[in-house]
Design a protein around this motif. Structure first.
Motif, mmCIF file in Angstrom:
data_model
loop_
_atom_site.group_PDB
_atom_site.id
_atom_site.type_symbol
_atom_site.label_atom_id
_atom_site.label_comp_id
_atom_site.label_asym_id
_atom_site.label_seq_id
_atom_site.Cartn_x
_atom_site.Cartn_y
_atom_site.Cartn_z
ATOM 1 N N THR A 288 37.109 -15.497 18.205
ATOM 2 C CA THR A 288 38.561 -15.624 18.266
ATOM 3 C C THR A 288 39.017 -15.434 19.707
ATOM 4 N N VAL A 289 39.877 -16.330 20.178
ATOM 5 C CA VAL A 289 40.439 -16.273 21.523
ATOM 6 C C VAL A 289 41.887 -15.812 21.438
ATOM 7 N N TYR A 290 42.264 -14.843 22.291
ATOM 8 C CA TYR A 290 43.642 -14.345 22.328
ATOM 9 C C TYR A 290 44.270 -14.695 23.676
ATOM 10 N N GLU A 291 45.399 -15.383 23.631
ATOM 11 C CA GLU A 291 46.136 -15.783 24.831
ATOM 12 C C GLU A 291 47.515 -15.144 24.802
ATOM 13 N N LYS A 292 47.888 -14.452 25.870
ATOM 14 C CA LYS A 292 49.173 -13.746 25.873
ATOM 15 C C LYS A 292 50.359 -14.690 25.993
ATOM 16 N N ILE B 206 47.211 -8.500 24.903
ATOM 17 C CA ILE B 206 46.222 -7.434 24.726
ATOM 18 C C ILE B 206 46.725 -6.185 25.443
ATOM 19 N N GLU B 207 46.843 -5.101 24.683
ATOM 20 C CA GLU B 207 47.381 -3.854 25.226
ATOM 21 C C GLU B 207 46.305 -2.824 25.527
ATOM 22 N N LYS B 208 45.148 -2.988 24.904
ATOM 23 C CA LYS B 208 44.084 -2.006 25.127
ATOM 24 C C LYS B 208 42.737 -2.565 24.660
ATOM 25 N N ILE B 209 41.691 -2.198 25.393
ATOM 26 C CA ILE B 209 40.321 -2.412 24.935
ATOM 27 C C ILE B 209 39.814 -1.059 24.459
ATOM 28 N N GLY B 210 39.544 -0.965 23.163
ATOM 29 C CA GLY B 210 39.132 0.308 22.576
ATOM 30 C C GLY B 210 37.640 0.544 22.690
ATOM 31 N N GLY C 206 30.928 4.991 23.670
ATOM 32 C CA GLY C 206 30.420 4.163 24.759
ATOM 33 C C GLY C 206 30.290 2.696 24.442
ATOM 34 N N ARG C 207 30.882 2.258 23.342
ATOM 35 C CA ARG C 207 30.755 0.863 22.910
ATOM 36 C C ARG C 207 32.142 0.275 22.674
ATOM 37 N N ALA C 208 32.373 -0.957 23.147
ATOM 38 C CA ALA C 208 33.639 -1.646 22.876
ATOM 39 C C ALA C 208 33.728 -1.948 21.392
ATOM 40 N N THR C 209 34.812 -1.506 20.760
ATOM 41 C CA THR C 209 34.900 -1.622 19.299
ATOM 42 C C THR C 209 36.127 -2.390 18.814
ATOM 43 N N HIS C 210 37.184 -2.444 19.642
ATOM 44 C CA HIS C 210 38.395 -3.089 19.138
ATOM 45 C C HIS C 210 39.352 -3.430 20.275
ATOM 46 N N LEU C 211 40.297 -4.293 19.957
ATOM 47 C CA LEU C 211 41.421 -4.611 20.830
ATOM 48 C C LEU C 211 42.711 -4.157 20.159
ATOM 49 N N VAL C 212 43.684 -3.804 20.965
ATOM 50 C CA VAL C 212 45.035 -3.615 20.453
ATOM 51 C C VAL C 212 45.828 -4.845 20.884
ATOM 52 N N VAL C 213 46.211 -5.658 19.899
ATOM 53 C CA VAL C 213 46.881 -6.936 20.144
ATOM 54 C C VAL C 213 48.290 -6.867 19.559
ATOM 55 N N ASN C 214 49.293 -6.948 20.414
ATOM 56 C CA ASN C 214 50.683 -6.860 19.956
ATOM 57 C C ASN C 214 50.907 -5.656 19.038
ATOM 58 N N GLY C 215 50.273 -4.555 19.394
ATOM 59 C CA GLY C 215 50.472 -3.323 18.638
ATOM 60 C C GLY C 215 49.544 -3.137 17.461
ATOM 61 N N SER C 216 48.756 -4.146 17.130
ATOM 62 C CA SER C 216 47.841 -4.049 15.983
ATOM 63 C C SER C 216 46.393 -3.958 16.457
ATOM 64 N N THR C 217 45.577 -3.221 15.715
ATOM 65 C CA THR C 217 44.171 -3.048 16.059
ATOM 66 C C THR C 217 43.332 -4.158 15.439
ATOM 67 N N VAL C 218 42.491 -4.775 16.263
ATOM 68 C CA VAL C 218 41.590 -5.840 15.815
ATOM 69 C C VAL C 218 40.170 -5.411 16.129
ATOM 70 N N GLU C 219 39.345 -5.265 15.109
ATOM 71 C CA GLU C 219 37.959 -4.823 15.288
ATOM 72 C C GLU C 219 37.118 -5.930 15.924
#
Length: 498
Positions: free
Chosen positions: A29-33, A245-249, A253-266
């Protein structure tokens, strides 16, 4: 093993990575702001005029062919490619210009008329440049920059001295005429540094120019983006716009999720094609691979002041691409790289896509794109933009012997503040990190995070460097690293009992 891979950004490198990762069988999945895809290569349409907002030069057609061939496709499956003839022209003063033909033999003849003996010198220079091109573009740039050993081959060992010389000296040894020198130094500007700071080996850009020619995809560079979007979707990629994208979670020590428009995406794997510096600010500080001090010390390629202008008449005495080198190149270069400031008398570039592509402007009209290279991080105001448009358009009228100001129907601008706002670009740079000796290959920011497992970077601030063809290659390289490392990164280590 099929993974859920999330990609930040939808520019050339992100879309390329998406295609390769989907081909590997992953769920991508590609996310474009922004509201439309393309990153810096978006498109502006206004009052019947169509402008490429970003890149306008289509060089190295073999790289595009190689990209599509990896999916058993051809560029012609998606867009029509036109070789420009002539390739471009360069103005040095009123009625004083050089036209660059679309083939080497004619270019050699042109050089010979300007400087006796330069034709033979040019043929020899381009032969050497082709040798470098074959080593670099067909081999070296497809290596991921993980180790200096990647640069050690029998071919590169023979060229080692060229990594420590510079383009500017090499050209001046062969050519004395200042105009010819400037024409030959122009292609390396795409690498983002002064010719005097660009290693001799990068003469392969001269082969890209004179040997392979300048092309135009019908409909503009944005049609290449649309082609890649179509290919990506054919491969099963999902593309979501208006997705900031508001955050890389990170967890353990492992990238697990993105915060996209306030929602968490695993996510199992995260690849970011957004500005590298900005991407790291999406991480908690402890997970950032590069400090603010590191970025401050880098040599960045220029930013740009761009104008998108619609004229109610046809523009004469110019080509599809026209360069204006009627002022001092060295002074402008100092204003970009040495003591950053707005240049007093800037060089500039103009592109008129409607000379090749009728759909770029209403009938009888002309679409023009004007670009002034600038140091990144400069003050950017409406007053400054207006002042510099007046400077270049006045010179344009004088140099090309025509009145154009009163024929302007449409005028939009894009500068440092817009690069920051639209692309989260560090200091508003337009082209990423310059390819200097100490910012080449393994010395550039890494494709794979050194601190976070399953986190990868792609694009113009990492390997192999600035430009559209390198962006396509960067996407392929990062997909290769995901295939190489992600399974290993997900293995758990059993801790022995004490």
């Amino acid at each position: 093993m099929k993974k859920s891979i999330k990609i930040i950004g939808s520019g050339f490198s992100s879309l390329a990575a998406a295609c390769y990762l989907a081909q590997q069988g992953h769920n991508v999945t590609v996310y474009e702001k922004n509201a439309t895809i393309g990153g810096r290569a978006r498109q502006l349409k206004k009052d019947g005029f169509t402008f490429d907002i970003g890149p306008t030069w289509y060089w190295m057609p073999d790289v595009f062919e190689r990209f599509f061939a990896d999916f058993n496709k051809k560029p012609s499956d998606y867009y029509e490619l036109i070789k420009l003839s002539p390739a471009y022209s360069v103005y040095f003063g009123e009625r004083e210009f050089i036209t660059i033909a679309n083939n080497l033999d004619e270019i050699i003849a042109t050089f010979e008329t300007i400087e006796k003996g330069s034709g033979a010198e040019l043929r020899e220079f381009i032969d050497e440049a082709k040798s470098n091109y074959d080593i670099a573009i067909k081999d070296l740039v497809y290596r991921p920059g993980e180790s200096p050993i990647e640069l050690v081959t029998p071919q590169t060992m023979m060229k080692m001295g060229q990594f420590f010389g510079n383009i500017s000296k090499d050209i001046r040894k062969r050519f004395k005429n200042k105009k010819l020198v400037q024409v030959l130094e122009f292609p390396v500007l795409f690498l983002g540094a002064k010719p005097s700071d660009t290693p001799s080996f990068y003469s392969f850009m001269n082969y890209a120019d004179f040997g392979l020619g300048t092309w135009h995809p019908k409909g503009g560079m944005y049609n290449v983006i649309l082609a890649m979007e179509t290919l990506a979707k054919e491969l099963g990629v999902t593309i979501k716009t208006n997705s900031n994208i508001e955050k890389i979670g990170v967890k353990d020590g492992r990238a697990t999720h993105l915060v996209v428009n306030g929602s968490t995406v695993e996510a199992d794997v995260i690849v970011t094609g957004a500005d590298y510096h900005h991407s790291e600010t999406l991480l908690d500080e402890e997970y950032r691979g590069y400090s603010e001090k590191y970025w401050e010390k880098r040599t960045f390629a220029p930013s740009s002041l761009l104008f998108y202008v619609g004229f109610d008449k046809k523009i004469t005495n110019t080509e599809h691409h026209t360069l204006f080198f009627d002022t001092d190149f060295d002074i402008h270069a100092k204003d970009i790289y040495d003591i950053p400031k707005w240049p007093e008398e800037p060089l500039f570039y103009a592109s008129f896509p409607s000379k090749t592509d009728n759909d770029a402007a209403p009938e009888g009209c002309e679409a023009g794109i004007f670009l002034i290279p600038l140091a990144p991080g400069l003050e950017d105001t409406t007053e400054l933009r207006d002042r510099y448009f007046e400077k270049i358009i006045t010179r344009f009228e004088k140099l090309t012997q025509q009145e154009v100001k009163r024929h302007i129907m449409v005028k939009e601008s894009f500068c440092v503040n817009d690069f920051v706002k639209e692309y989260n670009s560090y200091k508003g740079n337009a082209y990423g990190l310059a390819n200097t000796l100490f910012q080449t290959a393994f010395l550039r920011p890494k494709l794979k995070s050194s601190k976070v497992k399953n986190l990868y970077f792609t694009g113009q601030l990492t390997v192999p460097g600035p430009g559209v063809p390198p962006a396509l290659i960067s996407g392929k390289l990062v997909a290769g690293l995901v295939a190489k490392h992600s399974f290993k990164d997900n293995k758990t280590t059993e801790i022995p009992s004490l």
